[in-house]
Design a protein around this motif. Structure first.
Motif, short mmCIF file in Angstrom:
data_model
loop_
_atom_site.label_atom_id
_atom_site.label_comp_id
_atom_site.label_asym_id
_atom_site.label_seq_id
_atom_site.Cartn_x
_atom_site.Cartn_y
_atom_site.Cartn_z
N ARG A 177 -15.00 -40.33 0.95
CA ARG A 177 -14.12 -40.55 2.09
C ARG A 177 -14.03 -42.04 2.38
NH1 ARG A 177 -16.33 -41.60 6.91
NH2 ARG A 177 -18.59 -41.47 7.09
N ILE A 178 -12.89 -42.45 2.91
CA ILE A 178 -12.66 -43.85 3.24
C ILE A 178 -13.51 -44.26 4.44
CG2 ILE A 178 -10.95 -45.54 4.06
CD1 ILE A 178 -8.79 -43.82 2.69
N VAL A 179 -14.18 -45.41 4.32
CA VAL A 179 -14.90 -45.96 5.47
C VAL A 179 -14.24 -47.24 5.97
CG1 VAL A 179 -17.12 -44.89 5.01
CG2 VAL A 179 -16.63 -47.07 3.97
N VAL A 180 -13.66 -48.02 5.08
CA VAL A 180 -12.91 -49.23 5.46
C VAL A 180 -11.82 -49.43 4.42
CG1 VAL A 180 -12.97 -51.74 5.77
CG2 VAL A 180 -14.93 -50.37 6.49
N GLU A 181 -10.63 -49.77 4.89
CA GLU A 181 -9.54 -50.11 3.98
C GLU A 181 -9.09 -51.52 4.33
OE1 GLU A 181 -5.64 -48.19 1.89
OE2 GLU A 181 -6.67 -47.06 3.46
N GLU A 182 -9.24 -52.43 3.37
CA GLU A 182 -8.87 -53.82 3.60
C GLU A 182 -7.40 -54.02 3.27
OE1 GLU A 182 -11.64 -57.01 2.50
OE2 GLU A 182 -12.84 -55.41 1.58
N GLN A 183 -6.75 -54.84 4.08
CA GLN A 183 -5.35 -55.19 3.83
C GLN A 183 -5.32 -56.34 2.84
OE1 GLN A 183 -3.03 -53.16 5.28
NE2 GLN A 183 -4.88 -52.13 5.99
N GLY A 184 -4.17 -56.59 2.27
CA GLY A 184 -4.03 -57.73 1.36
C GLY A 184 -3.70 -57.29 -0.05
N ASP A 185 -3.54 -58.28 -0.92
CA ASP A 185 -3.13 -58.04 -2.30
C ASP A 185 -4.13 -57.21 -3.09
OD1 ASP A 185 -0.86 -59.49 -1.81
OD2 ASP A 185 -1.62 -61.34 -2.73
N ALA A 186 -5.41 -57.34 -2.80
CA ALA A 186 -6.43 -56.63 -3.57
C ALA A 186 -6.45 -55.13 -3.28
CB ALA A 186 -7.81 -57.22 -3.30
N GLN A 187 -5.90 -54.71 -2.13
CA GLN A 187 -5.81 -53.28 -1.77
C GLN A 187 -7.16 -52.58 -1.93
OE1 GLN A 187 -2.77 -51.89 -4.48
NE2 GLN A 187 -1.13 -52.58 -3.14
N ILE A 188 -8.22 -53.18 -1.38
CA ILE A 188 -9.57 -52.64 -1.53
C ILE A 188 -9.81 -51.51 -0.55
CG2 ILE A 188 -12.04 -53.14 -1.44
CD1 ILE A 188 -11.33 -56.06 -2.13
N VAL A 189 -10.31 -50.40 -1.10
CA VAL A 189 -10.66 -49.24 -0.29
C VAL A 189 -12.15 -48.99 -0.51
CG1 VAL A 189 -10.21 -46.80 0.17
CG2 VAL A 189 -8.35 -48.27 -0.67
N HIS A 190 -12.92 -49.02 0.59
CA HIS A 190 -14.35 -48.77 0.54
C HIS A 190 -14.57 -47.29 0.87
CE1 HIS A 190 -15.18 -53.10 0.42
NE2 HIS A 190 -14.15 -53.20 1.26
N MET A 191 -15.38 -46.62 0.02
CA MET A 191 -15.55 -45.17 0.18
C MET A 191 -17.03 -44.81 0.06
SD MET A 191 -12.32 -43.94 -2.20
CE MET A 191 -11.97 -42.38 -1.36
N GLU A 192 -17.38 -43.63 0.59
CA GLU A 192 -18.75 -43.17 0.50
C GLU A 192 -18.81 -41.65 0.40
OE1 GLU A 192 -20.59 -44.54 4.13
OE2 GLU A 192 -20.05 -42.70 5.20
N LYS A 193 -19.96 -41.18 -0.04
CA LYS A 193 -20.20 -39.74 -0.16
C LYS A 193 -21.69 -39.52 0.03
CE LYS A 193 -19.69 -36.00 -3.54
NZ LYS A 193 -19.20 -35.65 -4.88
N SER A 194 -22.04 -38.47 0.73
CA SER A 194 -23.46 -38.11 0.85
C SER A 194 -23.95 -37.52 -0.45
CB SER A 194 -23.66 -37.09 1.97
OG SER A 194 -23.39 -37.68 3.21
N VAL A 195 -25.19 -37.80 -0.78
CA VAL A 195 -25.80 -37.25 -1.98
C VAL A 195 -26.32 -35.87 -1.61
CG1 VAL A 195 -27.63 -37.51 -3.68
CG2 VAL A 195 -26.41 -39.52 -2.83
N ALA A 196 -25.89 -34.88 -2.36
CA ALA A 196 -26.35 -33.51 -2.12
C ALA A 196 -27.72 -33.32 -2.72
CB ALA A 196 -25.35 -32.52 -2.74
N SER A 197 -28.64 -32.82 -1.94
CA SER A 197 -29.99 -32.55 -2.44
C SER A 197 -29.95 -31.36 -3.38
CB SER A 197 -30.95 -32.27 -1.29
OG SER A 197 -31.00 -33.39 -0.45
N LYS A 198 -30.80 -31.41 -4.37
CA LYS A 198 -30.84 -30.29 -5.32
C LYS A 198 -31.84 -29.25 -4.87
CE LYS A 198 -29.05 -32.27 -9.42
NZ LYS A 198 -29.11 -32.38 -10.83
#
Length: 172
Positions: free
Chosen positions: A151-172
């Motif tokens: 899921r998106i946590v931060v989306e930066e504006q600008g030419d680089a179009q950087i999208v920061h994302m994260e996911k929880s690690v599911a325990s086995k």
């Protein structure tokens, strides 16, 4: 080529040269020439960054002729990204990087197989969160990660179009 013939495994010292060549080719195809120098340091230091440390790793997908056709890596997050300062604890957050698939083989499940290796490794190493950043201009990148539950946590504006994302690690 059948995707069943593809072998995915952790890289070892003997793989470094072919993996470096694959990554360099991917960067040349996907990013502008000017930006490449800033994002190449880890490629020249694969052993020190991804093979030697216990909590870091890189995997490669190999075709039956031993060609590298895909890669993915993970390492402890190091809090270097300004817009995310203090969001993550390095000991419980892994960062995914260098996930590339040969252009002609994309959308055939290779990236998903590589990600499964990362997720299993992260569970084993007791990470709680997996972080990554991608760029909207990369072909299929953002949508792939979204489909994988990031899921998106931060989306930066600008030419680089950087999208920061994260996911929880599911325990086995």
């Amino acid at each position: 080529m059948s995707t069943q013939d593809i072998i995915i495994r952790k890289i070892v010292k003997e793989d470094i040269y072919v993996v470096q060549n694959f990554l360099q080719g991917q960067l040349q195809d996907l990013f502008s020439q000017e930006g490449q120098l800033a994002i190449m340091d880890d490629i020249w230091g694969l052993e020190k960054l991804y093979i030697e440390p216990d909590r870091n790793q890189m995997w490669a997908a190999f075709a039956s002729d031993d060609r590298v056709i895909g890669t993915i890596a993970t390492c402890e997050y190091n809090d270097r990204i300004q817009v995310l300062k203090k969001r993550y604890s390095h000991h419980i957050t892994a960062e995914i990087g260098r996930c590339y698939i040969e252009k002609t083989l994309r959308r055939q499940g290779i990236g998903s197989r590589l990600l499964k290796e990362v997720e299993a490794f992260c569970c084993e190493k007791e990470y709680e969160t997996i972080y990554l950043h991608t760029h909207r201009f990369l072909p299929g990148g953002f949508h792939f990660w979204e489909k994988q539950g990031f899921r998106i946590v931060v989306e930066e504006q600008g030419d680089a179009q950087i999208v920061h994302m994260e996911k929880s690690v599911a325990s086995k």
